[in-house]
Design a protein around this motif. Sequence first.
Motif: not given
Length: 374
Positions: A120-129, A360-374
């Motif tokens: 439940a993201l309160k702040r977005p995660v954007h992907i720019a490729f 390890a990188c995937q874990s870091m990205l998921e941790a970032l996303a979890n911070r965006c739920t606060a």
Amino acid sequence: MNAIEILERLVGFPSVVGTANGDIAGWIADYLENHGAKVSLLAGPEGDRANLFASFGPTDVAGYILSGHMDVVPAGEPEWSSDPFTLRAEGERVYGRGTTDMKGFLATVLAAAPTFSRLALKRPVHIAFSYDEEAGCRGVPHMIARLPELCAKPAGAIIGEPSNLRAVRAHKGKAAARITIRGRSGHSSRPDQGINAIHLMADIMAKAVATAQALTHGPFETTFEPPYSSLQIGTVRGGQALNIIPDHCAIELEARAIAGVSPIALLQPVRDGVQALAAKGIDIEWAPMSDYPALSLAADAPLAKLLEELTGAPCIPAVSYGTEAGLFQAAGVDAIICGPGDIGRAHKPDEYITAGELAACQSMLEALANRCTA
């Protein structure tokens, strides 16, 4: 799909810089849409290439961009042990063109997409490729220009170039150009009847060498190696045979600039020499090849502090290679480099990344996303 399965698909697209990328961009778009992202394919002016921008969560508040490029350098070296566009696993390592630079990062972002979708993201995660990064960051400026219509101003951009998952705060900017002189051929015994393009280019090359030497005297920025801006001639082509007056000569040169210095301005003394020859009636052409600014993020910037917390390691002050990060910063978006793999493996035969680096990188990205739920 896990990160290695996704990487297998991405490596299978031979998305060499400067070529059409509809297949890889389309596959990624479908994958992200299937996981609930809002996706935009943004066609570039070339007509056969597109950037991709996608969002999880609300787009009207500040979030974070995960940035990477879909293109890779060519893979024509004979030293490859297997097909460079077919992923090959050997123990912890997976081999293929782009595994490190930088489809490995793209794969971890896509592998984390189901997590982004569930939260439940309160702040977005954007992907720019982007496309054509390997040609001097040619694709991403078109996407950055459209950010205001795609999302609220982001809080930061993480550029996933290979950095051993250590955050990097700075890199030099770069500008490059090709200079071509067209003379008139003839027998070398009658130089009076021809125009020697190599001799004319010698004056331009001397100006470039003098400019390079002057740059070693500063200004300086000690976080870089070397701590000053630089200029070099990288290629020289001209002539047909020793006894023929050369009617053609071309050089390619580049400048790398410390923060606060315009890369294109470093080339100006050489361009002045080109214009002086043109004024004398010489057939000479100046063709820009690339131009992107330096990155310089303050040590106490919130984005730097965030990445230190996510990675558990202090930021690296600077690296010698360039990325798209400086372009995001120039557009007003704080940017930092942090991605899996080692840059020393890039642009080489048997390029590889490890399963552990991807995890390890995937874990870091998921941790970032979890911070965006606060």
